[in-house]
Enzyme design. Structure first.
Site, PDB file in Angstrom:
ATOM      1  N   HIS A   7      17.067 -21.544 -25.938  1.00 54.61           N
ATOM      2  CA  HIS A   7      17.233 -20.309 -26.715  1.00 54.61           C
ATOM      3  C   HIS A   7      16.465 -19.190 -26.039  1.00 54.61           C
ATOM      4  CE1 HIS A   7      18.801 -22.863 -29.842  1.00 54.61           C
ATOM      5  NE2 HIS A   7      17.722 -23.614 -29.733  1.00 54.61           N
ATOM      6  N   ARG A  25      11.723 -16.673 -36.316  1.00 58.68           N
ATOM      7  CA  ARG A  25      12.770 -15.842 -36.916  1.00 58.68           C
ATOM      8  C   ARG A  25      13.155 -16.369 -38.306  1.00 58.68           C
ATOM      9  NH1 ARG A  25      17.377 -14.972 -32.710  1.00 58.68           N
ATOM     10  NH2 ARG A  25      17.895 -13.372 -34.258  1.00 58.68           N
ATOM     11  N   ARG A  57      23.545  -6.619 -27.219  1.00 56.43           N
ATOM     12  CA  ARG A  57      23.301  -7.293 -28.491  1.00 56.43           C
ATOM     13  C   ARG A  57      21.797  -7.326 -28.794  1.00 56.43           C
ATOM     14  NH1 ARG A  57      23.526 -13.811 -29.478  1.00 56.43           N
ATOM     15  NH2 ARG A  57      23.335 -13.719 -31.730  1.00 56.43           N
ATOM     16  N   PRO A 112      28.548 -18.851 -28.800  1.00 58.87           N
ATOM     17  CA  PRO A 112      29.061 -17.598 -29.349  1.00 58.87           C
ATOM     18  C   PRO A 112      28.085 -16.437 -29.256  1.00 58.87           C
ATOM     19  CG  PRO A 112      28.506 -19.153 -31.094  1.00 58.87           C
ATOM     20  CD  PRO A 112      28.452 -19.915 -29.817  1.00 58.87           C
ATOM     21  N   ASN A 113      28.660 -15.290 -28.962  1.00 55.00           N
ATOM     22  CA  ASN A 113      27.974 -13.994 -28.920  1.00 55.00           C
ATOM     23  C   ASN A 113      27.074 -13.811 -27.699  1.00 55.00           C
ATOM     24  OD1 ASN A 113      29.028 -12.884 -31.412  1.00 55.00           O
ATOM     25  ND2 ASN A 113      27.833 -14.471 -32.427  1.00 55.00           N
ATOM     26  N   ASN A 121      22.762 -23.376 -24.428  1.00 52.01           N
ATOM     27  CA  ASN A 121      22.391 -22.400 -25.449  1.00 52.01           C
ATOM     28  C   ASN A 121      23.600 -22.275 -26.358  1.00 52.01           C
ATOM     29  OD1 ASN A 121      21.695 -20.359 -27.131  1.00 52.01           O
ATOM     30  ND2 ASN A 121      20.972 -18.952 -25.531  1.00 52.01           N
ATOM     31  N   TYR A 175      17.042 -10.224 -27.777  1.00 55.55           N
ATOM     32  CA  TYR A 175      17.670 -11.022 -26.717  1.00 55.55           C
ATOM     33  C   TYR A 175      17.473 -10.456 -25.313  1.00 55.55           C
ATOM     34  CZ  TYR A 175      19.870 -13.370 -30.660  1.00 55.55           C
ATOM     35  OH  TYR A 175      20.077 -14.080 -31.816  1.00 55.55           O
ATOM     36  N   ALA A 210      24.519 -19.598 -32.410  1.00 51.47           N
ATOM     37  CA  ALA A 210      24.426 -19.930 -33.833  1.00 51.47           C
ATOM     38  C   ALA A 210      24.904 -21.349 -34.149  1.00 51.47           C
ATOM     39  CB  ALA A 210      25.228 -18.917 -34.651  1.00 51.47           C
ATOM     40  N   GLU A 228      18.108 -28.171 -24.629  1.00 58.16           N
ATOM     41  CA  GLU A 228      18.478 -27.134 -25.601  1.00 58.16           C
ATOM     42  C   GLU A 228      17.707 -25.863 -25.251  1.00 58.16           C
ATOM     43  OE1 GLU A 228      17.655 -28.314 -29.658  1.00 58.16           O
ATOM     44  OE2 GLU A 228      17.648 -26.232 -30.348  1.00 58.16           O
TER      45      GLU A 228
END
Ligand code: DHK
Length: 150
Positions: free
Chosen positions: A103, A110, A21, A13-14, A77, A26, A80, A101
């Site tokens: 990111h 963060r 964004r 998502p996103n 990725n 990012y 969330a 995985e």
């Protein structure tokens, strides 16, 4: 020569909003820019790249399940859902494929809620904090996992 390994690069998502964004977190590359980077690097190192994105948890689960029979590795990725989804973790276990995985940001630098990942315990490795370049790094690591670099 054997057929080249086919790698699913799956975005949650996103991530379709990359470019606009929170660019300080990012980066300014769009998802299409990142896909182009992945296709180019995949071609160079002998990997087929199937680049996908969905905002829907169940759809991501289905795509991962289907990859079991059609792909040789998964770079995920999960956005969330990384921090919330037992379903995605279980799907990765079902797939029984080499998995990474990924990111863009260093999630450990963060907010606290981003420090925990449901996925980390069922993947071969984790790449975080290198922005769009992380996708290329993940493909290079995947080449090792699937034996494309032998
Ligand atoms: C992307 C997201 O959408 C966030 O929800 C994660 C991840 C971090 C990334 O850095 O690529 O917390």
């Amino acid at each position: 020569m054997a057929e080249k390994p086919d790698i699913l690069v799956l975005n949650g998502p996103n991530l379709n909003m990359l470019g606009v964004r929170e660019p300080t977190i990012y980066g300014r590359d769009t998802l299409a820019d990142i896909e182009a980077m992945c296709q180019e690097r995949g071609e160079a190192i002998g990997l087929g790249v199937d680049f996908r994105q969905s905002n829907f948890e169940g759809e991501l689960v289905t795509i991962i399940q289907q990859a079991r029979d059609s792909h040789d590795g998964i770079i995920l990725n999960a956005g969330a859902y990384t921090h919330t989804s037992v379903a995605l973790r279980d799907a990765l276990s079902v797939a029984e494929l080499p998995a990474i995985e990924l990111h863009l940001s260093n999630t450990h630098r963060r907010e606290e809620f981003r420090h925990h990942s449901y996925l980390s315990g069922v993947v071969d490795g984790i790449i975080a904090g290198f922005g769009a370049r992380g996708y290329v790094l993940a493909l290079e690591a995947m080449a090792g996992l699937v034996g494309a670099d032998e």
